[in-house]
Scaffold this active site. Structure first.
Site, PDB file in Angstrom:
ATOM      1  N   SER A 188       0.841  -1.199   0.000  1.00 13.96           N
ATOM      2  CA  SER A 188       0.000   0.000   0.000  1.00 13.96           C
ATOM      3  C   SER A 188       0.882   1.257   0.000  1.00 13.96           C
ATOM      4  O   SER A 188       1.613   1.491  -0.958  1.00 13.96           O
ATOM      5  CB  SER A 188      -0.969  -0.040   1.184  1.00 13.96           C
ATOM      6  OG  SER A 188      -1.946   0.964   1.068  1.00 13.96           O
ATOM      7  N   GLN A 189       0.832   2.084   1.050  1.00 18.04           N
ATOM      8  CA  GLN A 189       1.747   3.224   1.095  1.00 18.04           C
ATOM      9  C   GLN A 189       3.185   2.756   0.936  1.00 18.04           C
ATOM     10  O   GLN A 189       3.981   3.375   0.224  1.00 18.04           O
ATOM     11  CB  GLN A 189       1.596   3.970   2.421  1.00 18.04           C
ATOM     12  CG  GLN A 189       2.611   5.103   2.594  1.00 18.04           C
ATOM     13  CD  GLN A 189       2.502   5.782   3.948  1.00 18.04           C
ATOM     14  OE1 GLN A 189       1.988   6.892   4.060  1.00 18.04           O
ATOM     15  NE2 GLN A 189       2.958   5.115   4.997  1.00 18.04           N
ATOM     16  N   HIS A 303      -8.075  -4.894  -0.717  1.00 13.87           N
ATOM     17  CA  HIS A 303      -6.789  -4.271  -0.428  1.00 13.87           C
ATOM     18  C   HIS A 303      -5.849  -5.193   0.340  1.00 13.87           C
ATOM     19  O   HIS A 303      -4.659  -4.916   0.429  1.00 13.87           O
ATOM     20  CB  HIS A 303      -7.010  -2.969   0.335  1.00 13.87           C
ATOM     21  CG  HIS A 303      -5.800  -2.086   0.373  1.00 13.87           C
ATOM     22  ND1 HIS A 303      -5.127  -1.678  -0.764  1.00 13.87           N
ATOM     23  CD2 HIS A 303      -5.108  -1.543   1.417  1.00 13.87           C
ATOM     24  CE1 HIS A 303      -4.101  -0.927  -0.433  1.00 13.87           C
ATOM     25  NE2 HIS A 303      -4.057  -0.839   0.881  1.00 13.87           N
TER      26      HIS A 303
END
Length: 328
Positions: A188-189, A303
């Protein structure tokens, strides 16, 4: 969870033009030169007792952006007798470095593992220990995506990306790490930071971004109804006259644009039902990535992506990469 974005066939062909600031490369060259020149101390690695007998763990402090201290953990297999390949990992939004005995996968596989703390973050289950001295007061929108967004010079991710590059520098300088066998990774980030580092640091051995954030940011901000991208939409809902300037700032930090500067082999993962980092934004980075590349697509996952299944893919890929047999 239903599909909320383009089909897989459309995503595989999706490569929209991204705005490139005229001084994009010069901006990053100057940012990294300044970060390195302001480092008045060397990285510090202090061994800590964890009760683990097969893994050595070090409390790490690296001079990051503006020489400011960035914390981390370095974990290494006990008894290693030669310079090791190293996996440098960056964390997802809100996560910090956690506790010394956590995150043992890569050290257990025989590699050095440098985990970077995330400045100012760490409010989730894994706490952080790195402040953001330049962060100033929180803005009208909670979170970090709009902090300092008035200018590329003051934007939060300028500091964070520079921190990440400096952690790779620190790994390369460590006497027990082989500087030619460094792989960067994150979810993700952390995946977005991974791509940024791939575009900013030459000579990496490999790059493993999972469900990467910060890719094709204008699209993410417009089609995603889940945080963190909603921070941008909330900001622009309040500041109706700043859309153009906000996206001008964000263009310097778009991981999909930085990926077009990358040359190292890459293994991506993308989830087709991801409503936080939409697959079309991740495929923007994958399709534009300039080095050799492969991708694992998780068609019915959100996600969370491939999770432990992707870890299995990564373990095999890194082993073959360091053996010189990776197929990308």
């Amino acid at each position: 969870m239903p599909l909320t974005d383009l089909s897989l066939a459309d995503c595989r062909d999706y490569l929209p033009p991204l705005p490139v600031p005229a001084d994009f490369d010069a901006f990053w060259l100057r940012t990294l030169e300044e970060a390195r020149s302001r480092a008045t101390q060397k990285p510090v690695f202090t061994e800590v007792e964890t009760g683990l007998t097969q893994v050595r763990t070090y409390d790490v402090t690296v001079p990051g952006f503006a020489g400011q201290p960035v914390r981390g953990w370095l974990r290494m297999p006990a008894g290693a007798a030669e310079p090791l390949g190293c996996v440098v990992e960056f964390l997802g939004y809100g996560r910090g470095r956690g506790l010394a005995h956590e995150n043992l996968l890569w050290a257990s596989a025989g590699y050095a593992h440098l985990l970077m703390d995330t400045r100012g973050q760490g409010w989730s289950a894994a706490g952080g220990d790195t402040p953001d001295p330049d962060g100033g007061a929180p803005g009208v929108v909670p979170g970090f995506l709009t902090r300092g967004i008035e200018s590329p010079e003051t934007y939060y991710y300028r500091r964070l990306f520079a921190d990440a590059v400096r952690c790779v520098d620190a790994a390369r300088e460590h006497p027990e790490i082989d500087p030619d066998r460094i792989v960067v990774t994150g979810v993700s980030q952390g995946g977005g930071i991974t791509l940024a580092v791939a575009g900013l640091v030459p000579g990496l051995a490999g790059v493993m971004p999972d469900v990467p954030f910060l890719c094709n940011i204008p699209r993410g901000a417009r089609i995603t109804g889940r945080p963190p991208y909603t921070e941008i939409a909330e900001y622009l809902k309040l500041h109706r006259d700043r859309t153009e300037s906000v996206f001008a700032t964000l263009s310097y930090f778009d991981a999909a644009l930085l990926a077009t500067r990358a040359t190292a082999p890459a293994l991506f993962s993308i989830a087709m039902m991801d409503d936080i980092c939409p697959p079309s934004t991740c495929f923007t980075a994958y399709n534009g990535y300039a080095g050799p590349k492969d991708v694992r697509v998780y068609e019915f996952n959100g996600h969370e992506g491939g999770a432990e299944h992707q870890q299995r893919e990564q373990l095999a890929w890194v082993a073959s990469l360091f053996a010189g047999t990776a197929a990308v």
